[in-house]
Enzyme design. Sequence first.
Site, short mmCIF file in Angstrom:
data_model
loop_
_atom_site.label_atom_id
_atom_site.label_comp_id
_atom_site.label_asym_id
_atom_site.label_seq_id
_atom_site.Cartn_x
_atom_site.Cartn_y
_atom_site.Cartn_z
CB ALA A 10 -7.40 2.01 -0.18
CE1 TYR A 151 9.03 4.14 5.15
CE2 TYR A 151 9.89 5.16 7.15
CZ TYR A 151 8.82 4.79 6.35
OH TYR A 151 7.54 5.08 6.75
N1 LIG Z 1 2.94 2.70 10.20
C1 LIG Z 1 3.77 3.69 10.55
O1 LIG Z 1 4.25 3.76 11.69
C2 LIG Z 1 4.12 4.76 9.56
C3 LIG Z 1 4.75 5.91 10.03
C4 LIG Z 1 5.05 6.93 9.14
C5 LIG Z 1 4.75 6.80 7.80
N2 LIG Z 1 4.16 5.65 7.35
C6 LIG Z 1 3.86 5.57 5.93
O2 LIG Z 1 2.46 5.58 5.79
C7 LIG Z 1 2.09 4.84 4.64
C8 LIG Z 1 1.10 3.75 5.04
O3 LIG Z 1 1.69 2.97 6.04
P1 LIG Z 1 0.88 1.84 6.82
O4 LIG Z 1 1.54 1.70 8.16
O5 LIG Z 1 -0.58 2.12 6.77
O6 LIG Z 1 1.32 0.57 5.96
P2 LIG Z 1 0.56 -0.78 5.60
O7 LIG Z 1 -0.52 -1.10 6.59
O8 LIG Z 1 1.63 -1.80 5.36
O9 LIG Z 1 -0.14 -0.42 4.22
C9 LIG Z 1 0.63 -0.12 3.09
C10 LIG Z 1 -0.31 0.01 1.92
O10 LIG Z 1 0.48 0.33 0.78
C11 LIG Z 1 0.08 -0.49 -0.28
N3 LIG Z 1 1.18 -0.73 -1.19
C12 LIG Z 1 2.44 -1.13 -0.90
N4 LIG Z 1 3.15 -1.26 -2.02
C13 LIG Z 1 2.31 -0.96 -3.05
C14 LIG Z 1 2.45 -0.91 -4.46
N5 LIG Z 1 3.61 -1.22 -5.07
N6 LIG Z 1 1.39 -0.53 -5.21
C15 LIG Z 1 0.22 -0.21 -4.61
N7 LIG Z 1 0.02 -0.23 -3.29
C16 LIG Z 1 1.06 -0.61 -2.51
C17 LIG Z 1 -0.42 -1.77 0.38
O11 LIG Z 1 -1.40 -2.38 -0.46
P3 LIG Z 1 -1.21 -3.76 -1.26
O12 LIG Z 1 -0.22 -4.58 -0.50
O13 LIG Z 1 -2.59 -4.34 -1.32
O14 LIG Z 1 -0.73 -3.32 -2.60
C18 LIG Z 1 -1.08 -1.25 1.63
O15 LIG Z 1 -2.43 -0.92 1.39
C19 LIG Z 1 3.38 4.28 4.07
O16 LIG Z 1 3.82 5.15 3.04
C20 LIG Z 1 4.30 4.30 5.26
O17 LIG Z 1 5.66 4.35 4.85
C21 LIG Z 1 3.83 4.66 8.22
#
Ligand SMILES: NC(=O)c1ccc[n+]([C@@H]2O[C@H](COP(=O)([O-])OP(=O)(O)OC[C@H]3O[C@@H](n4cnc5c(N)ncnc54)[C@H](OP(=O)(O)O)[C@@H]3O)[C@@H](O)[C@H]2O)c1
Length: 165
Positions: A10, A151
């Site tokens: 979050a 991934y």
């Molecule tokens: N952005 C895209 O284009 C896209 C497309 C398809 C799917 N997704 C998926 O959507 C999800 C969110 O993506 P996003 O783009 O919003 O990424 P983001 O902005 O990098 O956010 C990722 C979040 O995951 C948390 N996180 C990462 N590793 C963690 C861990 N070990 N324990 C707890 N929290 C963890 C981070 O929090 P902390 O660092 O504070 O722990 C951060 O809040 C991911 O699963 C990503 O693969 C993203």
Amino acid sequence: MSQIAFITGATSGFGAACARLFAANGWWLILCGRRLERLEALRVELAGAVSVHAVTLDVRDGSAVNAALAALPSAFAEIDVLVNNAGLALGLEPAQQCDMEDWQRMIDTNIKGLLYCTRAILPGMVARDRGHIVNIGSVAGSYPYPGGNVYGLSLIHISDPTRPH
Ligand SMILES: NC(=O)c1ccc[n+]([C@@H]2O[C@H](COP(=O)([O-])OP(=O)(O)OC[C@H]3O[C@@H](n4cnc5c(N)ncnc54)[C@H](OP(=O)(O)O)[C@@H]3O)[C@@H](O)[C@H]2O)c1
């Protein structure tokens, strides 16, 4: 009584956006992530409108996930929606040149983290006969891109809504 959403990851991106959307609709929130200062900033931002509980949590640590659930304040214990959002994409190398640590980290976070949270929260939902789990996937799971080998497999989330248990 307000409904409660438990959102992993979050502190950024989709997870923070989900938190704001749930809050705008009156939901109480349990916000999870590793970066405490970001969690706290979002908690302060949203706490005027709804009740918010922030949990510093690394979803790769199954014991920590269980402990965080066990330590929830009683008002937040009955979770209605789990949003399994925490995740990341690492590396673009061909498979034969990959960094094995990147692969392990994606599997530990995107797959195992999701399973730990689901396993910890699902029993309460089943006991109450109420609840939903939203797994954030990716089109990369269906339409691979070069270098997106692990991934892509880590974000294929298939479910059958007719068989929730
Ligand atoms: N952005 C895209 O284009 C896209 C497309 C398809 C799917 N997704 C998926 O959507 C999800 C969110 O993506 P996003 O783009 O919003 O990424 P983001 O902005 O990098 O956010 C990722 C979040 O995951 C948390 N996180 C990462 N590793 C963690 C861990 N070990 N324990 C707890 N929290 C963890 C981070 O929090 P902390 O660092 O504070 O722990 C951060 O809040 C991911 O699963 C990503 O693969 C993203």
